[in-house]
Each structure stands twice: as C-alpha cells, then as structure tokens.
Design a protein around this motif. Structure first.
Motif, PDB file in Angstrom:
ATOM      1  N   ARG A   1      83.939  11.776 -57.027  1.00 21.74           N
ATOM      2  CA  ARG A   1      85.261  11.383 -56.216  1.00 21.74           C
ATOM      3  C   ARG A   1      83.930  10.222 -55.214  1.00 21.74           C
ATOM      4  N   GLY A   2      84.526   9.236 -54.866  1.00 14.23           N
ATOM      5  CA  GLY A   2      84.025   8.587 -54.052  1.00 14.23           C
ATOM      6  C   GLY A   2      82.865   7.332 -55.217  1.00 14.23           C
ATOM      7  N   ASP A   3      83.063   6.420 -54.344  1.00 13.51           N
ATOM      8  CA  ASP A   3      81.684   5.133 -55.091  1.00 13.51           C
ATOM      9  C   ASP A   3      80.162   5.401 -55.447  1.00 13.51           C
ATOM     10  N   SER A   4      79.918   6.318 -54.680  1.00  8.13           N
ATOM     11  CA  SER A   4      78.583   7.404 -54.918  1.00  8.13           C
ATOM     12  C   SER A   4      79.071   8.119 -56.378  1.00  8.13           C
ATOM     13  N   SER A   5      79.914   8.333 -57.229  1.00  5.92           N
ATOM     14  CA  SER A   5      80.168   8.946 -57.975  1.00  5.92           C
ATOM     15  C   SER A   5      80.221   8.128 -59.269  1.00  5.92           C
ATOM     16  N   ARG A   6      80.318   7.240 -59.036  1.00  7.11           N
ATOM     17  CA  ARG A   6      80.501   5.733 -59.980  1.00  7.11           C
ATOM     18  C   ARG A   6      79.356   5.730 -60.326  1.00  7.11           C
ATOM     19  N   ALA A   7      77.410   5.992 -59.713  1.00  9.15           N
ATOM     20  CA  ALA A   7      76.415   5.726 -60.277  1.00  9.15           C
ATOM     21  C   ALA A   7      76.294   6.863 -61.904  1.00  9.15           C
ATOM     22  N   GLY A   8      77.408   7.596 -62.045  1.00  3.95           N
ATOM     23  CA  GLY A   8      76.945   8.142 -62.922  1.00  3.95           C
ATOM     24  C   GLY A   8      77.915   8.589 -63.540  1.00  3.95           C
ATOM     25  N   TRP A   9      78.303   8.385 -65.459  1.00  5.10           N
ATOM     26  CA  TRP A   9      79.513   8.994 -66.114  1.00  5.10           C
ATOM     27  C   TRP A   9      80.837   9.783 -65.502  1.00  5.10           C
ATOM     28  N   THR A  10      80.942  10.794 -65.038  1.00  6.63           N
ATOM     29  CA  THR A  10      81.824  11.630 -64.849  1.00  6.63           C
ATOM     30  C   THR A  10      82.635  11.872 -63.347  1.00  6.63           C
ATOM     31  N   THR A  11      82.294  10.192 -62.920  1.00  2.00           N
ATOM     32  CA  THR A  11      83.321  10.150 -62.302  1.00  2.00           C
ATOM     33  C   THR A  11      84.788  10.059 -62.226  1.00  2.00           C
ATOM     34  N   GLU A  12      85.704  11.228 -61.864  1.00  2.00           N
ATOM     35  CA  GLU A  12      87.123  11.002 -61.482  1.00  2.00           C
ATOM     36  C   GLU A  12      87.938   9.541 -60.600  1.00  2.00           C
ATOM     37  N   ALA A  13      87.084   8.811 -59.553  1.00  2.00           N
ATOM     38  CA  ALA A  13      87.674   7.933 -58.665  1.00  2.00           C
ATOM     39  C   ALA A  13      87.865   7.413 -59.351  1.00  2.00           C
ATOM     40  N   ASP A  14      88.495   6.851 -60.315  1.00  2.00           N
ATOM     41  CA  ASP A  14      89.828   6.046 -60.969  1.00  2.00           C
ATOM     42  C   ASP A  14      90.832   6.812 -60.651  1.00  2.00           C
ATOM     43  N   ILE A  15      90.220   7.521 -60.961  1.00  2.00           N
ATOM     44  CA  ILE A  15      91.855   8.928 -60.809  1.00  2.00           C
ATOM     45  C   ILE A  15      92.424   9.491 -59.669  1.00  2.00           C
ATOM     46  N   LEU A  16      91.659  10.469 -58.859  1.00  2.00           N
ATOM     47  CA  LEU A  16      91.753  10.503 -58.232  1.00  2.00           C
ATOM     48  C   LEU A  16      90.308  10.285 -56.740  1.00  2.00           C
ATOM     49  N   GLU A  17      91.386  10.794 -55.694  1.00  2.00           N
ATOM     50  CA  GLU A  17      91.245  10.159 -54.369  1.00  2.00           C
ATOM     51  C   GLU A  17      90.546  11.428 -53.506  1.00  2.00           C
ATOM     52  N   GLY A  18      90.407  11.493 -52.594  1.00  2.00           N
ATOM     53  CA  GLY A  18      90.315  12.317 -51.312  1.00  2.00           C
ATOM     54  C   GLY A  18      89.224  13.559 -52.021  1.00  2.00           C
ATOM     55  N   GLN A  19      89.131  14.914 -51.663  1.00  2.00           N
ATOM     56  CA  GLN A  19      88.118  16.448 -51.976  1.00  2.00           C
ATOM     57  C   GLN A  19      88.016  16.141 -53.476  1.00  2.00           C
TER      58      GLN A  19
END
Length: 185
Positions: A34-52
């Motif tokens: 989650r969040g911008d820090s997750s965008r450094a990796g490929w497992t991010t869900e930041a565009d699908i889910l926000e929050g915890q």
C-alpha cells in the motif's frame, strides 16, 4: 553467539515471529502493498486498494493462533520478508506474504515460498498449500502459477465496506483460490 552458528552474510534466516515483531511486521506488509512506498516493488496494490493492508491486531492474532505461524525472514539481522502459515486439516494456508519492496525481483520470494512449503509438509504433513489472491492481480497470480500453483475457479467476494481489508478503487474485486499439491519429497 558462536560465529559458526551465524548465517553467512546475505543468507536468509527464518524464525517464528513474536509479539516484539508486530510493529515491524505491520510496517513491512504495508510497505509491500500500500501507498507510494509499495510502488518501489512489483507487488503493490496501491492502484487497486487504498487504506490499510493489515494492522497490529491482525498480526498479533496470526502469531497467537493455535496451528498458525508467522515466519519472520531476516537477512543480516534485518527483517526483509514474512509469511503466514496455518494448518487447516490436510492442507496449509499461505498468507500475509510480504517482501521488502527494495528487494523484490531478486529471487527472495521463490526461496521463501519454497521454505514455507517445506515447513507445511514437514510440520503438519500437509498435502497441499492454499492461498487467496485478489483477482485483479494477474501478474501476481501468474507468478504463483510459475511456482506450481493453479487457479481453482473458486473465489469469494471482496468485503466491500470493511476498511480493515482496504478501500477498493474499483468494482469486481474477488479473492481467488490458488492451490498447489505438495510433493512428498
């Protein structure tokens, strides 16, 4: 500690997480998904889910639950990954898998999931591993398929309205069941 017992530099060590690890584990899981820090990796869900993605109460529950283990994975004394294993009869459930975004894509995930499968076989005599993955994560599902997991066609609805799971940014999310037969090996 005797130097003969220390892992080689860069070698991964696996241990059961304790209550002292809860804050670091929450931070790790959140950073991977989650969040911008997750965008450094490929497992991010930041565009699908926000929050915890998780919270201290959920991590504590996994650590304390009978038949459940939360593996903390360290390299050179630093927490770099984690995963949940839960004994469920003839199979084990694999969840809360997170690798530090800075280390994703370097092969750590393959090593960790193989160790989790070994532990499930040897500790619980599990014949298969099961997990659920958000259906919109085709890249992640494909990664698991390359590790021998198969799509079952079974899914459960995403709990829209329950912010404990995150705040969906699109409709149609489901948790898809993936299964892998574990070799007796």
């Amino acid at each position: 500690m005797d130097t003969a017992l220390r892992p080689a530099p860069g070698e991964l060590t696996f241990r059961d997480a304790t209550a002292a690890d809860i804050d670091a584990l929450v931070t790790l899981v959140e950073s991977a998904y989650r969040g911008d820090s997750s965008r450094a990796g490929w497992t991010t869900e930041a565009d699908i889910l926000e929050g915890q993605r998780t919270d201290p109460q959920e991590v504590a529950a996994v650590i304390e639950k009978a038949g459940s283990r939360l593996l903390a994975v360290e390299r050179d004394g630093e927490l770099v990954a984690c995963c949940q294993l839960e004994h469920r009869g003839d199979h084990a459930y694999f969840g809360m898998f997170a690798v530090s975004p800075a280390l994703q894509g370097a092969g750590l995930g393959k090593v960790i999931i193989a160790e989790a499968e070994r532990i499930a076989r040897e500790t619980w005599d599990a014949t298969e591993m099961r997990m659920t993955v958000i259906n919109a994560r085709e890249d992640l599902i494909a990664w698991y398929e390359r590790r021998g997991y198969r799509r079952t066609g079974e899914s459960t609805p995403f709990p829209y309205g329950n912010e404990r799971f995150g705040i969906p940014q699109r409709d149609g999310l489901r948790f898809e069941l993936l299964v892998k037969e574990l070799d007796r090996g």
